[in-house]
Design a protein around this motif. Structure first.
Motif, PDB file in Angstrom:
ATOM      1  N   GLY A 205       0.771  -1.235   0.000  1.00 36.42           N
ATOM      2  CA  GLY A 205       0.000   0.000   0.000  1.00 36.42           C
ATOM      3  C   GLY A 205       0.802   1.285   0.000  1.00 36.42           C
ATOM      4  O   GLY A 205       0.246   2.365  -0.077  1.00 36.42           O
ATOM      5  N   LYS A 206       2.127   1.181   0.071  1.00 33.09           N
ATOM      6  CA  LYS A 206       2.941   2.410   0.026  1.00 33.09           C
ATOM      7  C   LYS A 206       3.496   2.498  -1.383  1.00 33.09           C
ATOM      8  O   LYS A 206       4.345   1.707  -1.767  1.00 33.09           O
ATOM      9  CB  LYS A 206       4.077   2.323   1.040  1.00 33.09           C
ATOM     10  CG  LYS A 206       3.608   2.026   2.443  1.00 33.09           C
ATOM     11  CD  LYS A 206       4.787   1.503   3.257  1.00 33.09           C
ATOM     12  CE  LYS A 206       4.282   0.811   4.505  1.00 33.09           C
ATOM     13  NZ  LYS A 206       5.074  -0.373   4.824  1.00 33.09           N
ATOM     14  N   ARG A 207       3.015   3.429  -2.126  1.00 34.38           N
ATOM     15  CA  ARG A 207       3.367   3.442  -3.557  1.00 34.38           C
ATOM     16  C   ARG A 207       4.636   4.246  -3.841  1.00 34.38           C
ATOM     17  O   ARG A 207       4.775   5.368  -3.385  1.00 34.38           O
ATOM     18  CB  ARG A 207       2.182   3.981  -4.348  1.00 34.38           C
ATOM     19  CG  ARG A 207       0.938   3.141  -4.135  1.00 34.38           C
ATOM     20  CD  ARG A 207      -0.249   3.783  -4.773  1.00 34.38           C
ATOM     21  NE  ARG A 207      -0.115   3.759  -6.210  1.00 34.38           N
ATOM     22  CZ  ARG A 207      -1.035   3.317  -7.049  1.00 34.38           C
ATOM     23  NH1 ARG A 207      -2.178   2.838  -6.566  1.00 34.38           N
ATOM     24  NH2 ARG A 207      -0.854   3.345  -8.335  1.00 34.38           N
TER      25      ARG A 207
ATOM     26  N   ARG B 134      14.415  11.560 -12.870  1.00 33.08           N
ATOM     27  CA  ARG B 134      15.141  10.647 -13.774  1.00 33.08           C
ATOM     28  C   ARG B 134      14.301   9.466 -14.218  1.00 33.08           C
ATOM     29  O   ARG B 134      14.715   8.684 -15.053  1.00 33.08           O
ATOM     30  CB  ARG B 134      16.392  10.114 -13.072  1.00 33.08           C
ATOM     31  CG  ARG B 134      17.314  11.196 -12.587  1.00 33.08           C
ATOM     32  CD  ARG B 134      18.521  10.610 -11.898  1.00 33.08           C
ATOM     33  NE  ARG B 134      19.425   9.971 -12.846  1.00 33.08           N
ATOM     34  CZ  ARG B 134      20.612   9.483 -12.524  1.00 33.08           C
ATOM     35  NH1 ARG B 134      21.019   9.544 -11.279  1.00 33.08           N
ATOM     36  NH2 ARG B 134      21.378   8.927 -13.424  1.00 33.08           N
ATOM     37  N   GLY B 135      13.136   9.303 -13.611  1.00 36.61           N
ATOM     38  CA  GLY B 135      12.332   8.100 -13.857  1.00 36.61           C
ATOM     39  C   GLY B 135      12.170   7.387 -12.522  1.00 36.61           C
ATOM     40  O   GLY B 135      12.209   8.039 -11.475  1.00 36.61           O
ATOM     41  N   LEU B 136      12.008   6.095 -12.555  1.00 33.85           N
ATOM     42  CA  LEU B 136      11.855   5.344 -11.305  1.00 33.85           C
ATOM     43  C   LEU B 136      13.139   4.562 -11.037  1.00 33.85           C
ATOM     44  O   LEU B 136      13.373   3.512 -11.642  1.00 33.85           O
ATOM     45  CB  LEU B 136      10.646   4.410 -11.402  1.00 33.85           C
ATOM     46  CG  LEU B 136      10.199   3.748 -10.094  1.00 33.85           C
ATOM     47  CD1 LEU B 136       9.728   4.780  -9.066  1.00 33.85           C
ATOM     48  CD2 LEU B 136       9.087   2.738 -10.359  1.00 33.85           C
TER      49      LEU B 136
ATOM     50  N   ASN C 299      13.700   2.538  -3.045  1.00 34.64           N
ATOM     51  CA  ASN C 299      14.287   2.270  -1.720  1.00 34.64           C
ATOM     52  C   ASN C 299      13.804   3.253  -0.665  1.00 34.64           C
ATOM     53  O   ASN C 299      13.962   3.018   0.523  1.00 34.64           O
ATOM     54  CB  ASN C 299      15.817   2.290  -1.795  1.00 34.64           C
ATOM     55  CG  ASN C 299      16.377   0.986  -2.347  1.00 34.64           C
ATOM     56  OD1 ASN C 299      15.643   0.015  -2.528  1.00 34.64           O
ATOM     57  ND2 ASN C 299      17.663   0.955  -2.619  1.00 34.64           N
ATOM     58  N   ARG C 300      13.226   4.381  -1.136  1.00 31.41           N
ATOM     59  CA  ARG C 300      12.677   5.360  -0.185  1.00 31.41           C
ATOM     60  C   ARG C 300      11.396   4.843   0.455  1.00 31.41           C
ATOM     61  O   ARG C 300      10.988   5.295   1.508  1.00 31.41           O
ATOM     62  CB  ARG C 300      12.354   6.674  -0.915  1.00 31.41           C
ATOM     63  CG  ARG C 300      13.525   7.584  -0.918  1.00 31.41           C
ATOM     64  CD  ARG C 300      13.165   9.018  -1.252  1.00 31.41           C
ATOM     65  NE  ARG C 300      14.346   9.599  -1.842  1.00 31.41           N
ATOM     66  CZ  ARG C 300      14.513   9.814  -3.128  1.00 31.41           C
ATOM     67  NH1 ARG C 300      13.533   9.565  -3.984  1.00 31.41           N
ATOM     68  NH2 ARG C 300      15.630  10.297  -3.579  1.00 31.41           N
ATOM     69  N   VAL C 301      10.745   3.918  -0.201  1.00 36.02           N
ATOM     70  CA  VAL C 301       9.500   3.378   0.344  1.00 36.02           C
ATOM     71  C   VAL C 301       9.860   2.480   1.527  1.00 36.02           C
ATOM     72  O   VAL C 301      10.703   1.581   1.391  1.00 36.02           O
ATOM     73  CB  VAL C 301       8.739   2.563  -0.729  1.00 36.02           C
ATOM     74  CG1 VAL C 301       7.437   2.023  -0.149  1.00 36.02           C
ATOM     75  CG2 VAL C 301       8.483   3.412  -1.954  1.00 36.02           C
TER      76      VAL C 301
END
Ligand SMILES: [Fe+2]
Ligand SMILES: [Fe+2]
Length: 397
Positions: A67-69, A75-77, A83-85
């Motif tokens: 649930g944490k998107r 630059r894109g994904l 890794n910030r999620v």
């Protein structure tokens, strides 16, 4: 007159590569001994299907990070973005998942039923992590090139024989080097557990880079006259890299020392390359090689910075360097490398002495850069360096 061939002197033909009965039997036995573990999973699933019911356990998000998107950045994904999620970016100091279960997935409930991949031996983060590895991975993907199409092969001009031979000999040497430069990351890539996926991804790009380098130098030689001499002096140096007992030691030998030297050669590409095609090859390889050296320096820096006994860690580095420097010296005193480079730098066989002077300058630059890299990684080699700052072969000195 030739002696008649006797049937008893004939050697048996070389055996084709076939799976041997014992190998297959060993494989089957190993899986039969684990049968309890996986037959249980199979049994439960078959039983459920027979009952005509669904499991749907995979929709349960307990213990997961559902649930944490993840949000892309400019630059894109990138790996940094995902890794910030929370739950995905914690790179463990020790990897204890020796299977293929992805970091951040719901895997704990299945721990006891998982197989174990014994080849995953680089379980300590500080044996391979570098803070720039994600950035380098992005750069590597963005800068891939194609040795078939991106080099203007149809513009390759024929050179006078001395320069052509020197170029082709240098390319033969570089081909030898690029094989080990690919085999080394390959050897450690498959020994690295999945929890260090960022490093695995980067090593895969290094593998691709080295495959392309081997390809481009092989093509250059064969398009210009041919491959020339293989060389024992390099072979010992290359084997020492591949045989390194740890990833860190090998990284020192390959990325910092060996590729550092290759980087110096490529940087001199303007002077060494005698055609536009050669200049383009060196320019492109230089970019790739700079990434590999950059990873090596930061990996060693991280290794020393996190070493539980820093003094011991530094001493280890010196021991790596004691071997590595002699290995490099063995390679760099080989006439099959030194002489063609001198011929190219001098502009022809007649100016080989002048070329040796240029090579002396290149050598000094290389040693200075090498010592700087050691310092940047956190160990000072200035007073312990075992290779001379001046030409080790003493012709033009
Ligand atoms: Fe390379
Ligand atoms: Fe490389």
């Amino acid at each position: 007159m030739n002696e008649p061939v006797r049937i008893e002197d004939l050697k048996p033909p070389a055996e084709p590569y076939l799976l041997k009965e014992e190998q297959l039997a060993h494989y089957e036995k190993a899986y039969r001994s684990d049968y309890q573990a996986w037959a249980q999973v199979l049994g439960e699933n078959v039983e459920r299907i027979r009952r005509g019911s669904y499991s749907l356990h995979w929709m349960n998000t307990d213990g997961g990070n559902w649930g944490k998107r993840a949000k892309p950045s400019s630059r894109g994904l990138t790996y940094t973005d995902i890794n910030r999620v929370r739950g995905y970016g914690d790179i463990p100091a020790q990897a204890d998942w020796k299977n293929f279960a992805p970091r951040g997935s719901i895997r704990e409930p299945y721990r006891d039923r998982m197989p174990v991949v014994d080849d995953y031996i680089v379980t300590s983060r500080d044996e391979l992590w570098a803070d720039n590895v994600i950035t380098l991975y992005e750069e590597a993907k963005a800068r891939q090139w194609n040795a078939t199409k991106d080099i203007p092969w149809d513009e390759l001009e024929a050179l006078p024989e001395d320069l052509e031979k020197a170029t082709c000999q240098l390319c033969t040497f570089l081909t030898e080097v690029e094989f080990v430069a690919g085999d080394f990351p390959a050897k450690w890539l498959y020994r690295t557990p999945q929890d260090f996926l960022e490093v695995k991804s980067f090593l895969a790009t290094q593998l691709m880079d080295e495959a392309r380098h081997q390809e481009v130098f092989r093509k250059r030689a064969i398009a210009g006259g041919g491959l020339l001499h293989a060389s024992p002096g390099f072979e010992w140096a290359l084997k020492a890299i591949l045989d390194a007992p740890s990833h860190t030691m090998g990284t020192f030998l390959l990325n910092l020392l060996g590729e550092g030297l290759v980087l110096s050669v490529f940087r001199a590409g303007e002077m060494i390359a005698k055609t536009q095609v050669d200049k383009e090859i060196f320019r492109r390889c230089l970019q790739d090689e700079a990434r590999h050296v950059s990873y090596g320096v930061l990996e060693l820096k991280n290794y020393l910075a996190t070493h539980p006994d820093r003094e011991r860690g530094v001493e280890e580095m010196h021991r790596f360097a004691d071997v590595g420097e002699q290995v490099i010296l063995t390679a760099f005193t080989e006439s099959a490398l030194v002489e063609p480079v001198a011929v190219l730098l001098g502009g022809g066989l007649k100016q080989i002495d002048k070329g040796m002077e240029g090579l002396g300058h290149m050598w000094r630059v290389f040693i200075e850069e090498y010592l700087q890299r050691c310092k940047a990684a956190g160990f000072d080699r200035q007073d312990r360096c075992t290779i001379p700052l001046d030409l080790p072969w003493g012709i033009a000195a």
